[in-house]
Design a protein around this motif. Sequence first.
Motif, PDB file in Angstrom:
ATOM      1  N   GLU A 152       1.032  -1.045   0.080  1.00  0.00           N
ATOM      2  CA  GLU A 152       0.034  -0.117   0.017  1.00  0.00           C
ATOM      3  C   GLU A 152       0.786   1.171   0.035  1.00  0.00           C
ATOM      4  OE1 GLU A 152      -3.036   0.633   2.901  1.00  0.00           O
ATOM      5  OE2 GLU A 152      -3.941  -1.310   2.385  1.00  0.00           O
ATOM      6  N   VAL A 157       2.410   1.635  -3.515  1.00  0.00           N
ATOM      7  CA  VAL A 157       1.497   1.984  -4.340  1.00  0.00           C
ATOM      8  C   VAL A 157       1.105   3.478  -4.201  1.00  0.00           C
ATOM      9  CG1 VAL A 157      -0.905   2.029  -5.002  1.00  0.00           C
ATOM     10  CG2 VAL A 157       0.435  -0.122  -4.549  1.00  0.00           C
ATOM     11  N   ASP A 172       1.870   6.880 -11.089  1.00  0.00           N
ATOM     12  CA  ASP A 172       0.638   6.853 -11.569  1.00  0.00           C
ATOM     13  C   ASP A 172      -0.190   5.559 -11.213  1.00  0.00           C
ATOM     14  OD1 ASP A 172       1.460   4.680 -13.237  1.00  0.00           O
ATOM     15  OD2 ASP A 172       2.341   6.043 -15.014  1.00  0.00           O
ATOM     16  N   ALA A 173      -1.345   5.633 -11.353  1.00  0.00           N
ATOM     17  CA  ALA A 173      -2.267   4.391 -10.940  1.00  0.00           C
ATOM     18  C   ALA A 173      -1.977   3.193 -11.594  1.00  0.00           C
ATOM     19  CB  ALA A 173      -3.760   4.821 -11.232  1.00  0.00           C
ATOM     20  N   ARG A 174      -1.450   3.265 -12.728  1.00  0.00           N
ATOM     21  CA  ARG A 174      -0.930   1.788 -13.532  1.00  0.00           C
ATOM     22  C   ARG A 174       0.106   1.045 -12.893  1.00  0.00           C
ATOM     23  NH1 ARG A 174      -3.111   0.839 -18.652  1.00  0.00           N
ATOM     24  NH2 ARG A 174      -1.204  -0.401 -19.182  1.00  0.00           N
ATOM     25  N   GLY A 214       0.781   1.451  -9.894  1.00  0.00           N
ATOM     26  CA  GLY A 214       0.256   0.976  -8.501  1.00  0.00           C
ATOM     27  C   GLY A 214      -0.651  -0.359  -8.872  1.00  0.00           C
ATOM     28  N   GLN A 215      -1.411  -0.293  -9.834  1.00  0.00           N
ATOM     29  CA  GLN A 215      -2.240  -1.573 -10.005  1.00  0.00           C
ATOM     30  C   GLN A 215      -1.188  -2.559 -10.435  1.00  0.00           C
ATOM     31  OE1 GLN A 215      -4.402  -0.287 -13.432  1.00  0.00           O
ATOM     32  NE2 GLN A 215      -6.241  -0.044 -11.808  1.00  0.00           N
ATOM     33  N   TYR A 270       0.901  -3.604 -18.195  1.00  0.00           N
ATOM     34  CA  TYR A 270       0.924  -2.257 -17.757  1.00  0.00           C
ATOM     35  C   TYR A 270       2.048  -1.257 -18.247  1.00  0.00           C
ATOM     36  CZ  TYR A 270      -2.576  -3.834 -14.453  1.00  0.00           C
ATOM     37  OH  TYR A 270      -3.450  -4.355 -13.852  1.00  0.00           O
TER      38      TYR A 270
END
Length: 91
Positions: free
Chosen positions: A10, A13, A18-20, A22-23, A89
């Motif tokens: 966590e 992330v 960026d969010a990608r 993190g995913q 990703y």
Amino acid sequence: MRAARSPVVEEMVAQAPDARTGQALWWSFALGADFSGNGTAVAASANVVAVGIAARTGHRIGFWQFTKYGVLVTALSITMAWVYVWARYFV
């Protein structure tokens, strides 16, 4: 043990650019934790059960015999998971 590492992921992330990314970190964590259980006879409860069932039917599977194949399966699984995460990703 896997749940104990969740706060670490966590935090990583949260610091991701960026969010990608993190995913990708979450998927890498989940796939690595799941596939690493294939390595030895005692790495996952399902392995212990399978070795016990095999022994009851007269097919003894030794720890090192299981590990010889388990490490190969683990390496292949993690390699395929790495390719999947990278392609999804980062390509």
